[in-house]
Design a protein around this motif. Structure first.
Motif, PDB file in Angstrom:
ATOM      1  N   LYS A  28       0.696  -0.982  -0.260  1.00 54.98           N
ATOM      2  CA  LYS A  28      -0.419   0.134   0.234  1.00 54.98           C
ATOM      3  C   LYS A  28       1.016   1.349  -0.468  1.00 54.98           C
ATOM      4  CE  LYS A  28      -2.008  -1.339   3.389  1.00 54.98           C
ATOM      5  NZ  LYS A  28      -2.815  -1.814   4.717  1.00 54.98           N
ATOM      6  N   ASP A  29       0.619   2.574  -0.497  1.00 55.34           N
ATOM      7  CA  ASP A  29       0.940   3.851  -0.197  1.00 55.34           C
ATOM      8  C   ASP A  29       2.103   3.627  -0.953  1.00 55.34           C
ATOM      9  OD1 ASP A  29      -1.481   4.751   1.043  1.00 55.34           O
ATOM     10  OD2 ASP A  29      -0.746   4.237   3.183  1.00 55.34           O
ATOM     11  N   ILE A  30       2.642   3.508  -2.325  1.00 62.39           N
ATOM     12  CA  ILE A  30       4.192   3.122  -2.470  1.00 62.39           C
ATOM     13  C   ILE A  30       4.500   4.218  -2.459  1.00 62.39           C
ATOM     14  CG2 ILE A  30       5.049   2.146  -4.787  1.00 62.39           C
ATOM     15  CD1 ILE A  30       4.317  -0.060  -3.381  1.00 62.39           C
ATOM     16  N   SER A  31       3.969   5.303  -3.728  1.00 62.83           N
ATOM     17  CA  SER A  31       5.099   6.470  -3.105  1.00 62.83           C
ATOM     18  C   SER A  31       4.939   7.234  -1.653  1.00 62.83           C
ATOM     19  CB  SER A  31       4.581   8.025  -3.971  1.00 62.83           C
ATOM     20  OG  SER A  31       2.841   7.636  -3.557  1.00 62.83           O
ATOM     21  N   LYS A  32       4.081   7.089  -0.583  1.00 62.51           N
ATOM     22  CA  LYS A  32       4.340   7.517   0.751  1.00 62.51           C
ATOM     23  C   LYS A  32       5.548   6.974   1.216  1.00 62.51           C
ATOM     24  CE  LYS A  32       0.157   8.418   3.423  1.00 62.51           C
ATOM     25  NZ  LYS A  32      -0.295   7.610   4.134  1.00 62.51           N
ATOM     26  N   TRP A  33       6.073   5.635   0.744  1.00 59.73           N
ATOM     27  CA  TRP A  33       7.210   4.530   1.353  1.00 59.73           C
ATOM     28  C   TRP A  33       8.137   5.105   0.693  1.00 59.73           C
ATOM     29  CZ3 TRP A  33       7.749   2.602   5.741  1.00 59.73           C
ATOM     30  CH2 TRP A  33       6.608   1.840   6.440  1.00 59.73           C
ATOM     31  N   GLU A  34       8.152   5.122  -0.535  1.00 58.50           N
ATOM     32  CA  GLU A  34       9.056   5.940  -1.624  1.00 58.50           C
ATOM     33  C   GLU A  34       9.827   7.316  -1.006  1.00 58.50           C
ATOM     34  OE1 GLU A  34       9.532   4.687  -5.677  1.00 58.50           O
ATOM     35  OE2 GLU A  34       8.551   6.584  -5.737  1.00 58.50           O
ATOM     36  N   ASN A  35       9.394   8.292  -0.242  1.00 60.35           N
ATOM     37  CA  ASN A  35       9.779   8.669   0.606  1.00 60.35           C
ATOM     38  C   ASN A  35       9.749   9.252   1.326  1.00 60.35           C
ATOM     39  OD1 ASN A  35       8.775  10.820  -1.461  1.00 60.35           O
ATOM     40  ND2 ASN A  35       6.592  11.241  -0.812  1.00 60.35           N
ATOM     41  N   LYS A  36       8.868   7.900   3.039  1.00 62.98           N
ATOM     42  CA  LYS A  36       9.296   7.676   3.939  1.00 62.98           C
ATOM     43  C   LYS A  36      10.773   7.491   3.829  1.00 62.98           C
ATOM     44  CE  LYS A  36       5.170   6.801   6.213  1.00 62.98           C
ATOM     45  NZ  LYS A  36       4.821   5.584   7.088  1.00 62.98           N
ATOM     46  N   LEU A  37      10.905   6.362   2.797  1.00 61.82           N
ATOM     47  CA  LEU A  37      12.497   5.622   3.087  1.00 61.82           C
ATOM     48  C   LEU A  37      13.721   6.737   2.491  1.00 61.82           C
ATOM     49  CD1 LEU A  37      12.189   2.068   1.312  1.00 61.82           C
ATOM     50  CD2 LEU A  37      12.111   2.448   3.385  1.00 61.82           C
ATOM     51  N   LYS A  38      13.053   7.235   1.725  1.00 63.58           N
ATOM     52  CA  LYS A  38      14.206   8.253   1.587  1.00 63.58           C
ATOM     53  C   LYS A  38      14.368   9.616   2.823  1.00 63.58           C
ATOM     54  CE  LYS A  38      13.251   9.852  -3.310  1.00 63.58           C
ATOM     55  NZ  LYS A  38      12.264  10.302  -3.845  1.00 63.58           N
ATOM     56  N   ASP A 172      13.409  -2.876  -2.075  1.00 62.12           N
ATOM     57  CA  ASP A 172      12.733  -2.949  -2.475  1.00 62.12           C
ATOM     58  C   ASP A 172      11.195  -2.183  -1.855  1.00 62.12           C
ATOM     59  OD1 ASP A 172       9.890  -3.735  -3.760  1.00 62.12           O
ATOM     60  OD2 ASP A 172      11.045  -6.443  -4.020  1.00 62.12           O
ATOM     61  N   VAL A 173      10.780  -1.321  -2.312  1.00 61.65           N
ATOM     62  CA  VAL A 173       9.788  -0.171  -2.224  1.00 61.65           C
ATOM     63  C   VAL A 173       8.655  -1.217  -1.589  1.00 61.65           C
ATOM     64  CG1 VAL A 173       8.403   2.344  -1.732  1.00 61.65           C
ATOM     65  CG2 VAL A 173      10.704   1.904  -3.098  1.00 61.65           C
ATOM     66  N   LYS A 174       8.380  -1.999  -2.422  1.00 64.03           N
ATOM     67  CA  LYS A 174       6.996  -2.732  -3.140  1.00 64.03           C
ATOM     68  C   LYS A 174       7.337  -3.472  -1.496  1.00 64.03           C
ATOM     69  CE  LYS A 174       3.990  -4.635  -5.963  1.00 64.03           C
ATOM     70  NZ  LYS A 174       3.795  -4.865  -7.507  1.00 64.03           N
ATOM     71  N   ALA A 175       7.885  -4.156  -1.231  1.00 64.06           N
ATOM     72  CA  ALA A 175       8.470  -5.255  -0.258  1.00 64.06           C
ATOM     73  C   ALA A 175       8.810  -4.710   1.132  1.00 64.06           C
ATOM     74  CB  ALA A 175       9.762  -6.479  -0.470  1.00 64.06           C
ATOM     75  N   VAL A 176       9.079  -3.487   1.243  1.00 63.54           N
ATOM     76  CA  VAL A 176       8.780  -2.584   2.946  1.00 63.54           C
ATOM     77  C   VAL A 176       7.547  -2.392   2.896  1.00 63.54           C
ATOM     78  CG1 VAL A 176       9.572  -0.161   3.639  1.00 63.54           C
ATOM     79  CG2 VAL A 176      11.315  -1.773   1.766  1.00 63.54           C
ATOM     80  N   SER A 177       6.686  -1.698   1.561  1.00 64.42           N
ATOM     81  CA  SER A 177       5.250  -1.520   2.247  1.00 64.42           C
ATOM     82  C   SER A 177       4.888  -2.691   2.522  1.00 64.42           C
ATOM     83  CB  SER A 177       4.576  -0.740   1.024  1.00 64.42           C
ATOM     84  OG  SER A 177       3.686  -0.956   1.135  1.00 64.42           O
TER      85      SER A 177
END
Ligand code: HEC
Ligand code: HEC
Ligand code: HEC
Length: 237
Positions: A28-38, A172-177
């Motif tokens: 879920k919320d892939i783009s959110k996780w992308e930012n969170k990871l950044k 892997d953002v998807k996996a992290v999500s």
């Protein structure tokens, strides 16, 4: 006094398979996780040289960051709750993160140690547990001589992902999500375990009767409830 642990069985771990609940939840919320990871700053661990050597014991600071949760969060994952964070952090050295963060019926709990890319089940007894060591005005923790941690097991799979062989998951953002959406909203608190008939069966996990009594009627847990502010020596974490 020593933590005696014998390897008795190897739990097969299907890390990449659909059956591992940590990777089969929806992404879920892939783009959110992308930012969170950044934006994420990996918590700092104290430098090894700063550690005192335990008095009588061989140095027991072998807390390697060998699962995927630890690779990002380290053992200093908690900081929001000033009163309890040091305890959550300390518990991460003998409980897998998922023990508190994945709460569901149908789980069993075992001691599991990561050996390379495998999660190995351990049967043990005569556990010593935590040691609090004074270092100047700070109190820090020392583990026993094993890296095994109590870990929930679901459908035969321990809920821990060894870092080795799975390094790609960190990018892997998807996996992290997925991992984070697998975690449950209900998180275990002190009294969920430190009471009679708590979530963990301390005896089945190999604790002696005396230790079980201490763990069930834990004075620290009681004390923390009563005091609003604890003037506890600062933990290194
Ligand atoms: C690739 C790095 C990475 C991995 C691997 C990872 N996390 Fe996280 N985790 C994060 C980031 C980034 C956040 C968001 C932090 C924030 O919002 O300040 C987070 C947030 C959390 C939170 C707070 C609740 C939430 O969803 O925001 C918990 C609890 C958590 N992680 C536990 C875990 C556990 C348990 C594992 C292993 C199964 C794990 N994490 C694996 C990076 C990671
Ligand atoms: C003894 C239980 C316990 C263990 C073990 C544990 N946690 Fe937590 N964790 C909690 C609780 C309780 C909260 C706070 C939840 C709340 O009240 O919102 C929390 C919150 C968090 C948060 C949110 C940030 C913060 O400062 O509170 C992150 C991130 C997190 N845990 C990651 C981890 C990781 C990674 C591990 C394994 C190294 C881990 N936890 C092990 C109980 C635990
Ligand atoms: C998931 C179950 C669980 C939760 C939640 C939990 N604990 Fe524990 N706790 C344990 C276990 C298991 C041990 C013993 C570890 C060992 O000896 O290897 C322990 C040990 C301790 C000890 C050392 C006691 C002794 O006799 O050696 C203290 C103090 C403690 N916990 C306090 C807390 C506090 C405070 C909280 C809440 C912030 C908490 N625990 C939450 C399972 C839990």
């Amino acid at each position: 006094m020593k933590r005696l642990i014998l390897a008795l069985f190897v739990l097969p771990i299907a890390v990449q398979g659909a059956e591992n609940p940590l990777l089969s939840a929806p992404a879920k919320d892939i783009s959110k996780w992308e930012n969170k990871l950044k934006e994420f700053e990996r918590p700092e661990l104290p430098r090894k040289e700063g550690y005192p050597r335990p008095f009588h014991l061989p140095n027991g600071y072998k807390y390697s960051l060998d699962d995927v949760c630890l690779a990002c969060h380290t053992f200093a994952a908690h900081k929001k709750d000033k009163k309890y964070a040091p305890f959550y952090n300390a518990h991460g050295t003998f409980l897998s993160c998922t023990t508190c963060h994945f709460v569901k019926s149908g789980l069993s709990y075992s001691w599991v140690e990561i050996d390379g890319d495998r999660a190995v089940g351990k049967e043990g007894g005569d556990f010593y547990g935590l040691r609090y060591i004074r270092n100047g005005n700070r109190v820090i923790l020392s583990g026993g001589d094993s890296r095994a941690r109590i870990t929930p097991v679901y459908d035969g799979a321990p809920l821990v992902i060894p870092l080795k062989g799975n390094e790609s998951l960190l990018k892997d953002v998807k996996a992290v999500s997925k991992m984070h959406s697998a975690l449950t909203e209900k998180v275990l608190k002190c009294e969920d375990c430190h009471r009679e008939k708590g979530v963990l069966d301390f005896r089945a996990l190999g604790f002696s009767d005396e230790r079980v009594k201490d763990l069930e009627e834990n004075e620290v847990v009681k004390g923390l409830k009563e005091y609003k502010t604890i003037h506890f020596p600062k933990f290194i974490w």
